[in-house]
Design a protein around this motif. Structure first.
Motif, PDB file in Angstrom:
ATOM      1  N   ASN A  45       0.854  -1.192   0.000  1.00  0.00           N
ATOM      2  CA  ASN A  45       0.000   0.000   0.000  1.00  0.00           C
ATOM      3  C   ASN A  45       0.892   1.245   0.000  1.00  0.00           C
ATOM      4  O   ASN A  45       1.431   1.635   1.037  1.00  0.00           O
ATOM      5  CB  ASN A  45      -0.906  -0.017   1.237  1.00  0.00           C
ATOM      6  CG  ASN A  45      -1.855   1.173   1.282  1.00  0.00           C
ATOM      7  OD1 ASN A  45      -1.806   2.060   0.430  1.00  0.00           O
ATOM      8  ND2 ASN A  45      -2.720   1.198   2.282  1.00  0.00           N
ATOM      9  N   LYS A  46       1.008   1.874  -1.172  1.00  0.00           N
ATOM     10  CA  LYS A  46       1.895   3.030  -1.307  1.00  0.00           C
ATOM     11  C   LYS A  46       1.163   4.366  -1.154  1.00  0.00           C
ATOM     12  O   LYS A  46       1.757   5.426  -1.378  1.00  0.00           O
ATOM     13  CB  LYS A  46       2.624   2.961  -2.655  1.00  0.00           C
ATOM     14  CG  LYS A  46       3.615   1.805  -2.726  1.00  0.00           C
ATOM     15  CD  LYS A  46       4.355   1.760  -4.032  1.00  0.00           C
ATOM     16  CE  LYS A  46       3.532   1.061  -5.092  1.00  0.00           C
ATOM     17  NZ  LYS A  46       4.331   0.797  -6.324  1.00  0.00           N
ATOM     18  N   ASN A  47      -0.085   4.299  -0.740  1.00  0.00           N
ATOM     19  CA  ASN A  47      -0.836   5.534  -0.510  1.00  0.00           C
ATOM     20  C   ASN A  47      -0.198   6.362   0.606  1.00  0.00           C
ATOM     21  O   ASN A  47       0.360   5.805   1.561  1.00  0.00           O
ATOM     22  CB  ASN A  47      -2.294   5.227  -0.140  1.00  0.00           C
ATOM     23  CG  ASN A  47      -3.059   4.612  -1.298  1.00  0.00           C
ATOM     24  OD1 ASN A  47      -2.756   4.878  -2.464  1.00  0.00           O
ATOM     25  ND2 ASN A  47      -4.043   3.773  -0.993  1.00  0.00           N
ATOM     26  N   GLU A  48      -0.280   7.671   0.468  1.00  0.00           N
ATOM     27  CA  GLU A  48       0.255   8.607   1.474  1.00  0.00           C
ATOM     28  C   GLU A  48       1.704   8.296   1.810  1.00  0.00           C
ATOM     29  O   GLU A  48       2.111   8.199   2.965  1.00  0.00           O
ATOM     30  CB  GLU A  48      -0.617   8.592   2.737  1.00  0.00           C
ATOM     31  CG  GLU A  48      -2.062   9.017   2.490  1.00  0.00           C
ATOM     32  CD  GLU A  48      -2.879   9.038   3.762  1.00  0.00           C
ATOM     33  OE1 GLU A  48      -2.742  10.034   4.505  1.00  0.00           O
ATOM     34  OE2 GLU A  48      -3.634   8.073   4.013  1.00  0.00           O
ATOM     35  N   LYS A  51       2.897   5.260   4.282  1.00  0.00           N
ATOM     36  CA  LYS A  51       2.870   5.329   5.751  1.00  0.00           C
ATOM     37  C   LYS A  51       2.042   4.207   6.375  1.00  0.00           C
ATOM     38  O   LYS A  51       2.178   3.914   7.569  1.00  0.00           O
ATOM     39  CB  LYS A  51       2.348   6.690   6.216  1.00  0.00           C
ATOM     40  CG  LYS A  51       0.845   6.887   6.117  1.00  0.00           C
ATOM     41  CD  LYS A  51       0.429   8.203   6.764  1.00  0.00           C
ATOM     42  CE  LYS A  51      -1.070   8.347   6.868  1.00  0.00           C
ATOM     43  NZ  LYS A  51      -1.467   9.609   7.534  1.00  0.00           N
ATOM     44  N   HIS A  52       1.177   3.555   5.588  1.00  0.00           N
ATOM     45  CA  HIS A  52       0.327   2.492   6.125  1.00  0.00           C
ATOM     46  C   HIS A  52       0.996   1.111   6.090  1.00  0.00           C
ATOM     47  O   HIS A  52       0.432   0.150   6.615  1.00  0.00           O
ATOM     48  CB  HIS A  52      -0.986   2.431   5.339  1.00  0.00           C
ATOM     49  CG  HIS A  52      -1.758   3.713   5.347  1.00  0.00           C
ATOM     50  ND1 HIS A  52      -2.353   4.215   6.489  1.00  0.00           N
ATOM     51  CD2 HIS A  52      -2.011   4.611   4.354  1.00  0.00           C
ATOM     52  CE1 HIS A  52      -2.951   5.359   6.194  1.00  0.00           C
ATOM     53  NE2 HIS A  52      -2.756   5.624   4.913  1.00  0.00           N
ATOM     54  N   ILE A  53       2.168   1.011   5.477  1.00  0.00           N
ATOM     55  CA  ILE A  53       2.810  -0.291   5.305  1.00  0.00           C
ATOM     56  C   ILE A  53       3.077  -0.988   6.651  1.00  0.00           C
ATOM     57  O   ILE A  53       2.751  -2.175   6.811  1.00  0.00           O
ATOM     58  CB  ILE A  53       4.096  -0.152   4.466  1.00  0.00           C
ATOM     59  CG1 ILE A  53       3.728   0.152   3.011  1.00  0.00           C
ATOM     60  CG2 ILE A  53       4.954  -1.425   4.547  1.00  0.00           C
ATOM     61  CD1 ILE A  53       4.911   0.446   2.104  1.00  0.00           C
ATOM     62  N   SER A  55       1.546  -0.736   9.574  1.00  0.00           N
ATOM     63  CA  SER A  55       0.296  -1.195  10.197  1.00  0.00           C
ATOM     64  C   SER A  55      -0.322  -2.341   9.399  1.00  0.00           C
ATOM     65  O   SER A  55      -0.902  -3.262   9.976  1.00  0.00           O
ATOM     66  CB  SER A  55      -0.698  -0.044  10.339  1.00  0.00           C
ATOM     67  OG  SER A  55      -1.039   0.506   9.078  1.00  0.00           O
ATOM     68  N   ASP A  56      -0.187  -2.314   8.072  1.00  0.00           N
ATOM     69  CA  ASP A  56      -0.678  -3.425   7.255  1.00  0.00           C
ATOM     70  C   ASP A  56       0.054  -4.726   7.614  1.00  0.00           C
ATOM     71  O   ASP A  56      -0.558  -5.793   7.700  1.00  0.00           O
ATOM     72  CB  ASP A  56      -0.478  -3.125   5.768  1.00  0.00           C
ATOM     73  CG  ASP A  56      -1.428  -2.074   5.235  1.00  0.00           C
ATOM     74  OD1 ASP A  56      -2.379  -1.704   5.958  1.00  0.00           O
ATOM     75  OD2 ASP A  56      -1.223  -1.614   4.096  1.00  0.00           O
ATOM     76  N   LYS A  59      -1.178  -5.961  11.110  1.00  0.00           N
ATOM     77  CA  LYS A  59      -2.511  -6.561  11.023  1.00  0.00           C
ATOM     78  C   LYS A  59      -2.464  -7.936  10.373  1.00  0.00           C
ATOM     79  O   LYS A  59      -3.164  -8.868  10.793  1.00  0.00           O
ATOM     80  CB  LYS A  59      -3.448  -5.632  10.234  1.00  0.00           C
ATOM     81  CG  LYS A  59      -3.802  -4.347  10.953  1.00  0.00           C
ATOM     82  CD  LYS A  59      -4.564  -3.395  10.040  1.00  0.00           C
ATOM     83  CE  LYS A  59      -4.826  -2.053  10.707  1.00  0.00           C
ATOM     84  NZ  LYS A  59      -5.469  -1.089   9.784  1.00  0.00           N
ATOM     85  N   GLU A 113       3.802  -0.998  16.395  1.00  0.00           N
ATOM     86  CA  GLU A 113       2.604  -1.633  15.839  1.00  0.00           C
ATOM     87  C   GLU A 113       2.462  -3.092  16.274  1.00  0.00           C
ATOM     88  O   GLU A 113       1.343  -3.600  16.410  1.00  0.00           O
ATOM     89  CB  GLU A 113       2.624  -1.557  14.306  1.00  0.00           C
ATOM     90  CG  GLU A 113       2.498  -0.158  13.733  1.00  0.00           C
ATOM     91  CD  GLU A 113       1.068   0.362  13.775  1.00  0.00           C
ATOM     92  OE1 GLU A 113       0.147  -0.425  14.083  1.00  0.00           O
ATOM     93  OE2 GLU A 113       0.870   1.568  13.515  1.00  0.00           O
TER      94      GLU A 113
END
Length: 341
Positions: A45-48, A51-53, A55-56, A59, A113
């Motif tokens: 996930n390269k969005n924003e 920054k979500h990598i 947490s992904d 999870k 995380e």
């Protein structure tokens, strides 16, 4: 798993390997003996700016633990690799253009995380460690690993330890200058890097240039003239059919690759040189001429000690290397790669 400030208390017996790529993130639970218990992938996930990598990843680890009926106490730690220069002391990614990272504190964020200790490494270095532990480099403490894919990556191991260099850029084999004059521009900004010649992209670029001026009859040339495209696999397949144009292209590729690896070997005196990445799927069609050119430029004593081999772990090399780093840094209490929490 319990984490206390200032030191790490270890429980459980699974290691976690994570290999971040531009399209997918490969992950695995691995035993202390190097056996993959479960492996899977998630999209990157390269969005924003990516920054979500972290947490992904956290999870996904929790999800797979739950599916296996295990708690986080089963895990010892995470070894994670990412593209680009890495500050192993701080656990930061200096720059990863494809992910949108710039001085990204991957270790600290992922530790928060997951509540697990984390070791961060360059992805090519991690693949080299994986091949040393469970792959084609098994048993070798002095090893060069080069990955020939869309680009050219590398990892250098001396006396069983990765070479990081002064600021984390050790092992950038793909950026050895191979064509001092008239070379193509590399993604790094230099001209004539090995990556522009020996990567899958570089081989295709070289082939297009050669096919445009080749005069002899050639099945590869006929295909190119008809469709105006050619793939790396087609070039190697054409070599097997004794296509003269394809043979000349691969001779140029293996000449430059052999020359670069010979100069590295003359400096490092490795026991094994492991060739990985998608291009290595060509097997002996690549390896046989490469060995010939390598021998041409290698100091005889160095040539006696060095064995060129094709990597055996494929896409698992990175996650297995990540697991080894957890063992080396946490379980063997090595210093330097993981700061106290």
């Amino acid at each position: 798993m319990s984490v206390k400030k200032g030191w790490i208390t270890l429980y459980g017996n699974w290691l976690v390997g994570v290999d971040i790529g531009g399209t997918t993130i490969k992950m695995a639970f691995i035993s202390q003996e190097g056996r993959i218990i479960r492996k899977w992938e998630i999209p990157t996930n390269k969005n924003e700016n990516g920054k979500h990598i972290p947490s992904d990843i956290a999870k996904s680890i929790n999800l797979h633990l739950n599916e296996l009926g295990q708690s986080k106490d089963k895990l010892i730690g995470i070894g994670i690799g990412a593209p680009g220069p890495v500050n192993v002391q701080e656990g930061t990614i200096e720059v990863a253009v494809n992910l949108g990272w710039d001085n990204f504190p991957l270790r600290d964020i992922l530790q928060q995380e997951t509540s697990l200790p984390v070791v961060v490494e360059n992805d090519a270095n991690m693949a080299a460690i994986g091949e040393m532990w469970k792959g084609a480099g098994r048993g070798a403490k002095n090893l060069i690993c080069i990955t020939l894919g869309t680009g050219v990556g590398g990892g250098i191991i001396v006396n069983g330890k990765l070479v990081h260099g002064e600021n984390g850029a050790g092992g950038e084999i793909g950026h050895i200058t191979s064509l001092p004059k008239d070379g193509l521009i590399c993604n790094c900004g230099k001209k004539g890097c090995l990556e522009t010649i020996a990567s899958a992209t570089g081989i295709v670029n070289l082939a297009v240039k050669e096919l445009a001026c080749a005069e002899e009859s050639s099945g590869l040339k006929e295909y190119y003239n008809k469709y105006q495209l050619v793939t790396c696999k087609q070039i190697f397949d054409s070599v097997k059919e004794a296509d003269k144009t394809a043979m000349r292209i691969i001779d140029q590729v293996t000449f430059n690759l052999g020359f670069a690896l010979a100069n590295l070997a003359n400096s490092l005196n490795p026991q094994k040189i492991v060739i990985g990445g998608g291009v290595s799927n060509a097997g002996d069609t690549l390896l046989i001429p490469l060995k010939e050119h390598f021998a041409q430029f290698t100091f005889p004593r160095v040539a006696e000690g060095a064995e060129l081999v094709i990597a055996t772990l494929g896409n698992d090399a990175g996650v297995i290397g990540g697991a080894w780093l957890v063992k080396d840094v946490l379980m063997n209490k090595s210093k330097g790669n993981l700061a106290p929490i």
